[in-house]
Design a protein around this motif. Sequence first.
Motif, PDB file in Angstrom:
ATOM      1  N   LYS A  40      30.894  24.106  42.556  1.00 25.82           N
ATOM      2  CA  LYS A  40      30.442  24.826  41.369  1.00 25.82           C
ATOM      3  C   LYS A  40      31.577  24.945  40.359  1.00 25.82           C
ATOM      4  N   ASP A  41      31.219  25.235  39.125  1.00 24.15           N
ATOM      5  CA  ASP A  41      32.208  25.451  38.062  1.00 24.15           C
ATOM      6  C   ASP A  41      32.063  26.883  37.567  1.00 24.15           C
ATOM      7  N   PRO A  42      32.680  27.830  38.250  1.00 28.83           N
ATOM      8  CA  PRO A  42      32.499  29.241  37.898  1.00 28.83           C
ATOM      9  C   PRO A  42      33.128  29.589  36.560  1.00 28.83           C
ATOM     10  N   THR A  43      32.592  30.640  35.961  1.00 30.65           N
ATOM     11  CA  THR A  43      33.159  31.183  34.733  1.00 30.65           C
ATOM     12  C   THR A  43      34.022  32.385  35.087  1.00 30.65           C
ATOM     13  N   LEU A  44      35.238  32.391  34.575  1.00 30.25           N
ATOM     14  CA  LEU A  44      36.183  33.461  34.867  1.00 30.25           C
ATOM     15  C   LEU A  44      36.530  34.204  33.581  1.00 30.25           C
ATOM     16  N   LEU A  45      36.383  35.530  33.612  1.00 33.15           N
ATOM     17  CA  LEU A  45      36.794  36.394  32.513  1.00 33.15           C
ATOM     18  C   LEU A  45      38.001  37.212  32.970  1.00 33.15           C
ATOM     19  N   PHE A  46      39.061  37.162  32.190  1.00 37.95           N
ATOM     20  CA  PHE A  46      40.268  37.927  32.486  1.00 37.95           C
ATOM     21  C   PHE A  46      40.389  39.025  31.442  1.00 37.95           C
ATOM     22  N   VAL A  47      40.439  40.274  31.886  1.00 39.30           N
ATOM     23  CA  VAL A  47      40.400  41.430  30.985  1.00 39.30           C
ATOM     24  C   VAL A  47      41.735  42.175  31.073  1.00 39.30           C
ATOM     25  N   ASP A  48      42.306  42.451  29.901  1.00 40.53           N
ATOM     26  CA  ASP A  48      43.628  43.060  29.833  1.00 40.53           C
ATOM     27  C   ASP A  48      43.592  44.198  28.812  1.00 40.53           C
ATOM     28  N   LEU A  49      43.942  45.404  29.252  1.00 38.94           N
ATOM     29  CA  LEU A  49      43.969  46.546  28.339  1.00 38.94           C
ATOM     30  C   LEU A  49      45.058  46.382  27.291  1.00 38.94           C
ATOM     31  N   ASP A  50      44.788  46.868  26.080  1.00 40.62           N
ATOM     32  CA  ASP A  50      45.757  46.812  24.986  1.00 40.62           C
ATOM     33  C   ASP A  50      46.671  48.033  25.016  1.00 40.62           C
ATOM     34  N   ASP A  51      47.949  47.791  24.901  1.00 40.35           N
ATOM     35  CA  ASP A  51      48.936  48.871  24.784  1.00 40.35           C
ATOM     36  C   ASP A  51      48.800  49.925  25.883  1.00 40.35           C
ATOM     37  N   PHE A  52      48.589  49.474  27.107  1.00 34.94           N
ATOM     38  CA  PHE A  52      48.389  50.426  28.182  1.00 34.94           C
ATOM     39  C   PHE A  52      49.660  51.222  28.475  1.00 34.94           C
ATOM     40  N   GLY A  53      50.818  50.576  28.342  1.00 36.83           N
ATOM     41  CA  GLY A  53      52.061  51.294  28.560  1.00 36.83           C
ATOM     42  C   GLY A  53      52.237  52.432  27.565  1.00 36.83           C
ATOM     43  N   ARG A  54      51.876  52.187  26.307  1.00 41.56           N
ATOM     44  CA  ARG A  54      51.982  53.236  25.298  1.00 41.56           C
ATOM     45  C   ARG A  54      51.010  54.370  25.590  1.00 41.56           C
ATOM     46  N   LEU A  55      49.803  54.027  26.025  1.00 37.70           N
ATOM     47  CA  LEU A  55      48.814  55.049  26.376  1.00 37.70           C
ATOM     48  C   LEU A  55      49.351  55.953  27.486  1.00 37.70           C
ATOM     49  N   ASN A  56      49.975  55.353  28.478  1.00 36.48           N
ATOM     50  CA  ASN A  56      50.537  56.133  29.574  1.00 36.48           C
ATOM     51  C   ASN A  56      51.634  57.072  29.095  1.00 36.48           C
ATOM     52  N   LYS A  57      52.499  56.558  28.249  1.00 42.17           N
ATOM     53  CA  LYS A  57      53.621  57.369  27.774  1.00 42.17           C
ATOM     54  C   LYS A  57      53.164  58.516  26.890  1.00 42.17           C
ATOM     55  N   GLU A  58      52.176  58.248  26.040  1.00 36.92           N
ATOM     56  CA  GLU A  58      51.740  59.259  25.084  1.00 36.92           C
ATOM     57  C   GLU A  58      50.782  60.277  25.681  1.00 36.92           C
ATOM     58  N   ASN A  59      50.005  59.879  26.697  1.00 38.46           N
ATOM     59  CA  ASN A  59      48.958  60.753  27.219  1.00 38.46           C
ATOM     60  C   ASN A  59      49.123  61.116  28.694  1.00 38.46           C
ATOM     61  N   GLY A  60      50.075  60.487  29.358  1.00 37.35           N
ATOM     62  CA  GLY A  60      50.293  60.781  30.762  1.00 37.35           C
ATOM     63  C   GLY A  60      49.546  59.817  31.678  1.00 37.35           C
ATOM     64  N   HIS A  61      50.082  59.657  32.866  1.00 38.12           N
ATOM     65  CA  HIS A  61      49.487  58.711  33.812  1.00 38.12           C
ATOM     66  C   HIS A  61      48.106  59.127  34.322  1.00 38.12           C
ATOM     67  N   PRO A  62      47.810  60.421  34.471  1.00 37.14           N
ATOM     68  CA  PRO A  62      46.436  60.783  34.852  1.00 37.14           C
ATOM     69  C   PRO A  62      45.407  60.284  33.845  1.00 37.14           C
ATOM     70  N   PHE A  63      45.758  60.343  32.550  1.00 32.74           N
ATOM     71  CA  PHE A  63      44.858  59.798  31.532  1.00 32.74           C
ATOM     72  C   PHE A  63      44.723  58.283  31.716  1.00 32.74           C
ATOM     73  N   GLY A  64      45.845  57.615  31.999  1.00 32.65           N
ATOM     74  CA  GLY A  64      45.781  56.177  32.236  1.00 32.65           C
ATOM     75  C   GLY A  64      44.882  55.825  33.399  1.00 32.65           C
ATOM     76  N   ASP A  65      44.930  56.644  34.450  1.00 32.57           N
ATOM     77  CA  ASP A  65      44.036  56.419  35.593  1.00 32.57           C
ATOM     78  C   ASP A  65      42.570  56.519  35.168  1.00 32.57           C
ATOM     79  N   ARG A  66      42.276  57.490  34.321  1.00 33.96           N
ATOM     80  CA  ARG A  66      40.890  57.668  33.865  1.00 33.96           C
ATOM     81  C   ARG A  66      40.447  56.502  32.990  1.00 33.96           C
TER      82      ARG A  66
END
Length: 322
Positions: free
Chosen positions: A143-169
């Motif tokens: 088969k020739d499967p279709t692969l989607l690769f998903v990457d969050l934008d600026d996740f490191g900044r989100l963690n720093k500005e809002n805390g890691h619990p927010f990043g988990d959510r």
Amino acid sequence: MLRVAEAMVPDPFRVGPWTSVREAARLMAQRRVGSLVVVEDGQVLGVVTSRDLRGAHPNRLVVDVLKGSPVTIPPEASLLEAKALMEARGLERLLVVREGKLLGILTKSALAFALGQHFDPLTGLPQADLLRHHLESLLAQGKDPTLLFVDLDDFGRLNKENGHPFGDRVLKTLGQRLKGFAQDLGGEVYRYGGDEFALVFPHPRQALLPALPSLLRPLEVEGKRVGFSVGVAGGRRRQGRVPANPSATADDLLKLASLASTHAKRQGSGWAPAEALKAEEGAPEGVSSPKEPQSAGKGNPRAARGGGGRRSGGRGSGPSGP
């Protein structure tokens, strides 16, 4: 790896159909098991469980309380196939059979234990090793499967500005979005590692592209808009692939989809096909333009994935994209 044979209980306890309920209950208690395989003249008739015996008169026969035909699975099947079969049929046990011979029994609890180390504790999604297993399995079938690769934008900044619990959510919210999208279109979603996810579909990408707007609609977490970018690879060949080297081909697809997601992030385009890596000015003929739909994070592209800083969420130190 991840085969039914590795998680099953070999040589399960057996009982004849003409055994009394009283005797079957005694055997279960003596051997500390919750079920017995019912066999007559070498033929498997089914499984009787302690639940089946409850309320039944002790003098009744096992054949009287036996419910339904046996559901079997070969030992070579993957644990993911076993999981899907159990869920689809509402079962707690599968008989492991090869060429009519009973080899073992796979229980729901044994399956959960075997798969537990391969699932992300934060999102509840399967992890990268199961992704590779799935990809290689599809490729080995031609088969020739279709692969989607998903990457969050600026996740490191989100963690720093809002805390890691927010990043988990954020990770959990995105995981739920991706799981719904994959289920609706007959695919599977995986937590690849850190702020990256992957989706695998066993059919051509053209069946998926019209649904991308629903995937890329703005992601709102506690009033904050969070963007992500998607790279698409594979799923273009009408005749499938020649299953020469599934492992190497899986590597190529993962690399291309990952690079395409980075390309989409740089361009602020929301998503991009792997062909865009060679055609910076636009998508090739037959593929919708990656300029629409827009992702929630347009206008905030990153050249590098991961956004720097500590990645949040359970086993966030998993493998990174190629």
